[in-house]
Write a protein that holds these residues in place. Structure first.
Motif, short mmCIF file in Angstrom:
data_model
loop_
_atom_site.label_atom_id
_atom_site.label_comp_id
_atom_site.label_asym_id
_atom_site.label_seq_id
_atom_site.Cartn_x
_atom_site.Cartn_y
_atom_site.Cartn_z
N THR A 157 4.01 -11.63 35.14
CA THR A 157 5.20 -12.06 34.21
C THR A 157 4.73 -11.64 32.80
O THR A 157 3.71 -11.15 32.25
N ARG A 168 11.45 -18.58 36.99
CA ARG A 168 12.25 -17.91 37.83
C ARG A 168 11.65 -17.39 39.05
O ARG A 168 12.22 -17.48 40.19
N LYS A 183 0.27 -14.65 37.26
CA LYS A 183 -0.77 -13.92 36.17
C LYS A 183 0.29 -13.71 35.14
O LYS A 183 0.91 -12.86 34.70
N SER A 238 7.51 -3.72 32.28
CA SER A 238 7.92 -2.33 32.02
C SER A 238 8.06 -1.53 33.36
O SER A 238 7.34 -1.82 34.31
N LEU A 260 12.51 -4.71 35.82
CA LEU A 260 11.88 -3.72 34.95
C LEU A 260 12.66 -3.65 33.67
O LEU A 260 13.61 -4.24 33.28
N GLU A 390 13.66 1.94 25.39
CA GLU A 390 13.91 0.43 25.11
C GLU A 390 13.47 0.39 23.83
O GLU A 390 12.38 0.73 23.36
P1 NAP Z 1 4.15 -4.76 30.64
O1 NAP Z 1 3.48 -4.14 29.84
O2 NAP Z 1 4.79 -3.86 31.76
O3 NAP Z 1 3.48 -6.11 31.18
C1 NAP Z 1 3.93 -6.87 31.97
C2 NAP Z 1 2.95 -7.73 32.59
O4 NAP Z 1 2.34 -6.88 33.46
C3 NAP Z 1 1.81 -8.28 31.80
O5 NAP Z 1 1.50 -9.51 32.51
C4 NAP Z 1 0.76 -7.35 31.98
O6 NAP Z 1 -0.56 -7.62 31.59
C5 NAP Z 1 0.97 -6.74 33.14
N1 NAP Z 1 0.09 -5.38 33.52
C6 NAP Z 1 0.19 -4.49 32.85
N2 NAP Z 1 -0.43 -3.57 33.54
C7 NAP Z 1 -0.61 -3.82 34.99
C8 NAP Z 1 -1.31 -3.41 35.98
N3 NAP Z 1 -1.59 -2.17 36.25
N4 NAP Z 1 -1.42 -4.29 37.11
C9 NAP Z 1 -0.97 -5.71 37.01
N5 NAP Z 1 -0.46 -5.86 36.04
C10 NAP Z 1 -0.21 -5.40 34.86
O7 NAP Z 1 5.47 -5.34 30.01
P2 NAP Z 1 5.41 -6.27 28.73
O8 NAP Z 1 5.30 -5.51 27.50
O9 NAP Z 1 4.83 -7.45 28.75
O10 NAP Z 1 7.21 -6.81 28.70
C11 NAP Z 1 8.11 -5.89 28.15
C12 NAP Z 1 8.81 -5.16 29.39
O11 NAP Z 1 9.23 -5.99 30.31
C13 NAP Z 1 10.06 -4.58 28.76
O12 NAP Z 1 10.12 -3.46 29.38
C14 NAP Z 1 11.13 -5.18 29.53
O13 NAP Z 1 12.62 -4.64 29.54
C15 NAP Z 1 10.73 -5.62 30.82
N6 NAP Z 1 11.37 -7.01 31.00
C16 NAP Z 1 12.26 -6.95 32.03
C17 NAP Z 1 12.64 -8.07 32.54
C18 NAP Z 1 13.78 -8.07 33.58
O14 NAP Z 1 14.05 -9.21 34.15
N7 NAP Z 1 14.08 -6.80 34.19
C19 NAP Z 1 12.94 -9.45 32.03
C20 NAP Z 1 11.87 -9.25 30.77
C21 NAP Z 1 11.11 -8.30 30.35
P3 NAP Z 1 -1.50 -6.90 30.49
O15 NAP Z 1 -0.67 -7.05 29.18
O16 NAP Z 1 -2.60 -7.55 30.30
O17 NAP Z 1 -1.40 -5.48 30.77
#
Ligand code: NAP
Length: 486
Positions: A157, A168, A183, A238, A260, A390
Motif C-alpha cells: 500500500t 480495501r 506491506k 506509482s 496505479l 501526476e
Molecule cells: P510508490 O512509490 O509506488 O510506493 C507504493 C508502495 O510500494 C510503498 O509501500 C513502497 O514502499 C512500495 N514499493 C516501492 N518500490 C517497491 C518495489 N520495488 N517492490 C515492492 N514494493 C515497492 O507510490 P507512493 O509514492 O507511495 O504513492 C503514490 C502513488 O500511488 C501515485 O502514483 C498514486 O497515483 C498512486 N495511487 C494509486 C491509487 C489507485 O487506486 N490507483 C491509490 C492511491 C495512490 P517504499 O516507499 O519503501 O519504496
C-alpha cells in the motif's frame, strides 16, 4: 473514550514490531516515522529484513488451509466485528492518520468512514458466493463452476490513504479466504499496525494477516515474489513501481492487481453549472491536498467560461487555511515530504516558462513542515510537464478548449486511464462523451468516485483489476470447473 489530541497522545501505545503469526515481534533495526507538519519523528517501527519477510510468508502459508476452510459466515462475522470496532474508534484512527500522513482531521474522519465501508461491504458480499451449474451444448456432460481462494497474497500500500488502501485489500482477501502479508508504506505504517491489532482483537486467527514494515521494499517484496508460494500481489502505488512488480510476477506466474497512477482530466463544458463545477473542482483537486491518484490533474474548460472558472477557483483556493492536520481550523495539510514540495515548485516554474499565468500561490511555505501554497494557473500549455506528470499536490492548471471533441482528444492523450470528471448541462451529451473517455471511471457532475460498492480501477497504464464492488473479490478467487458425466 476520549480521543487523543496531541501528537504524543496520538502515537502513544502503538504496536511497533512486525506482526508475524499473531505476535508482535521486536526487531533491532528500526526506522522513524515523521509528522510531515512538524518534520519531527513521532515513532519508530521495525525495519524487516528478507529473512523476516520469509518467516512472515511461512506463517501465512501455514495458516492458509485453515482460513480457506472457515465458513463464509465466520469470515463475514469477523469482518463485521472489525467494521463495528473501527467505526467505534473513528476519532482515534482519524487523529493517527492526520498525524502521520498530514491530512486535515475532517478528511481523515472521511477516510476512516470510507475505509471501514470495505469491511462492511465484504462482510456482506462473502455471504453470497457465486457459482454456476450448466449443461454442455451437446448434452453429454454437466459443468459445475465454483470459486476458491487464490492462496497467500502480498498486499502493498501507498502512504496517501494509509487506512483505506489497506482495508480495501485486506477485507477482500480475508473475505475470499486468502491469508496475506500487508506491506505498508514506510511514511505511514502506524495506521496499518493499529488496524492489524484491531483485527486480532476482533478474533482474526494467528498468521492469517501478517504485517511487515521495511525500508527495503524491493529486496523484501522481491524475495517474496520469487519464492513461488505467494499466488497474488495486490499493489497500489506509482505506475513505475507497478511495472517492476508486474515483471516480477512473471517467473512464478503470480496474479497481479494494480491500482496505479492517474492523470485525471476535469472537463467543464460551456453549459455546465459553474457553481457546481467550481465546488467539484475544489474537492477533486484538494482532497488529500491533491495527493490522490484520482486528483484532477488537467482542468479543460470551454473557452466561453474558462476565465470565470479560473477566477472563481483562484478565489476559493486563496481562502483556504493551511495548517497541521490536527488543528481544527486546517483545511490544507502538508505535502508528504520536502521532495514533493520541490517537485511542485518545478512544475509551476515549467508551466510559467511555457506561458501560463499564475493566479494564486506557486511556492512552498516556510517550515517547519512541508507545506505548499494552494495554487491556480491559467493558460497552461498542454505541452507543460504538469499536464503529462501526476502533479500530486494542491496545484490546479487550467487550459481552454473550443469544442468537446478537442477536449476528449486532449483528455485521452496520456498513458494513464484512471478517472475523468465531466461537468455538463446536457445529460445525453455527457453520457455520450463519457463513453469516449479512455478511463476506468467517470464522475458526471460530481467530484468523487470512491465507493466501496463500486468497481474502482483504471485502464491503460493506470492498472489491472478492480477493487471494491461485486468485482473486487474476484481478483482473490480462482475458478474451478468440475466436469460430470450425466
Ligand atoms: P510508490 O512509490 O509506488 O510506493 C507504493 C508502495 O510500494 C510503498 O509501500 C513502497 O514502499 C512500495 N514499493 C516501492 N518500490 C517497491 C518495489 N520495488 N517492490 C515492492 N514494493 C515497492 O507510490 P507512493 O509514492 O507511495 O504513492 C503514490 C502513488 O500511488 C501515485 O502514483 C498514486 O497515483 C498512486 N495511487 C494509486 C491509487 C489507485 O487506486 N490507483 C491509490 C492511491 C495512490 P517504499 O516507499 O519503501 O519504496
Amino acid at each position: 473514550m476520549t480521543a487523543p489530541t496531541t501528537v504524543d497522545e496520538v502515537s502513544a501505545g502503538l504496536p511497533s514490531g512486525l506482526l508475524i503469526d499473531g505476535r508482535w515481534e521486536r526487531v533491532d533495526e528500526t526506522f522513524p516515522v515523521v509528522d510531515p507538519a512538524t518534520e519531527k519523528p513521532i515513532a519508530r517501527v521495525a525495519d524487516a529484513s528478507v529473512a523476516h519477510g520469509l518467516r512472515a510468508l511461512d506463517s501465512i502459508v501455514d495458516a492458509a488451509p485453515g482460513w480457506a476452510a472457515t465458513t463464509f459466515r465466520e469470515r463475514a462475522e469477523l469482518l463485521r466485528r472489525a467494521f463495528d470496532a473501527l467505526t467505534a474508534r473513528r476519532e482515534e484512527f482519524a487523529r493517527l492518520i492526520a498525524t502521520e500522513m498530514g491530512k486535515p482531521l475532517e478528511e481523515a474522519r472521511g477516510e476512516v468512514d470510507y475505509g471501514a465501508e470495505f469491511l462492511r461491504w465484504y462482510a456482506e458480499e462473502v455471504s453470497r458466493p457465486e457459482g454456476d451449474y450448466r449443461r454442455s451444448p451437446d448434452g453429454g456432460s454437466r459443468i459445475l463452476v465454483s470459486r476458491r481462494p487464490i492462496g497467500p497474497c502480498l498486499l502493498i500500500t501507498p502512504w496517501n490513504f494509509p487506512l483505506a488502501m489497506a482495508t480495501r485489500k485486506v477485507a477482500a482477501a480475508l473475505a475470499a479466504g486468502c491469508t496475506a502479508i500487508l506491506k505498508p508504506a514506510p511514511q505511514t505504517p502506524l495506521t496499518s499496525l493499529r488496524f492489524a491489532q484491531l483485527l486480532l482483537d476482533a478474533g482474526l486467527p494467528a498468521g492469517v494477516l501478517n504485517v511487515v514494515t521495511t525500508m527495503d521494499a524491493p529486496a523484501v517484496c522481491g524475495a517474496l515474489l520469487a519464492d513461488g508460494r505467494i499466488r497474488k500481489v495486490s499493489f497500489t502505488g506509482s505506475t513505475a513501481v507497478g511495472r517492476l512488480l508486474i515483471a516480477q510476477c512473471g517467473p512464478q506466474v503470480v496474479r497481479p492487481s494494480m491500482e496505479l497512477g492517474g492523470n485525471a482530466p476535469f472537463i467543464v463544458d460551456e453549459d455546465a453549472d459553474l457553481d457546481r463545477a467550481v465546488e467539484g473542482a475544489m474537492i477533486a483537486k484538494m482532497r488529500n491536498m491533491g495527493q490522490a491518484c484520482t486528483a484532477a490533474n488537467r482542468f479543460l474548460v470551454h473557452r466561453r467560461v474558462a476565465d470565470e472558472f479560473g477566477r472563481r477557483l483562484a478565489e476559493r483556493m486563496r481562502d483556504l487555511t493551511v495548517g497541521h492536520g490536527l488543528d481544527p481550523l486546517s483545511q490544507v495539510g502538508p505535502m508528504i515530504d520536502g521532495a514533493a514540495c520541490d517537485k511542485l515548485a518545478g512544475l509551476v516554474r515549467d508551466a510559467v516558462d511555457h506561458g501560463a499565468r499564475l493566479l494564486t500561490g506557486g511556492s512552498p511555505l516556510p517550515g517547519p513542515g512541508t507545506f505548499f501554497e494552494p495554487t491556480v494557473l491559467t493558460d497552461v500549455s498542454p505541452g507543460s510537464r504538469m499536464f503529462a506528470d501526476e502533479i500530486f499536490g494542491p496545484v490546479a492548471g487550467v487550459t481552454c478548449f473550443d469544442d468537446l471533441d478537442e477536449a476528449v482528444a486532449v483528455a485521452n492523450d496520456t498513458e494513464y486511464g484512471l478517472v475523468a470528471y465531466l461537468y455538463s448541462g446536457n445529460t445525453e451529451k455527457a453520457l455520450r462523451t463519457a463513453e469516449r473517455l479512455d478511463v476506468g471511471m467517470v464522475a458526471l457532475n460530481r467530484a468523487l468516485v470512491s465507493n466501496a460498492a463500486a468497481p474502482f480501477g483504471g485502464i491503460k497504464q493506470s492498472g489491472l483489476g478492480r477493487e471494491g464492488g461485486r468485482e473486487g473479490i474476484n481478483d482473490y478467487l480462482d475458478l474451478q470447473y468440475v466436469a460430470i458425466d450425466a
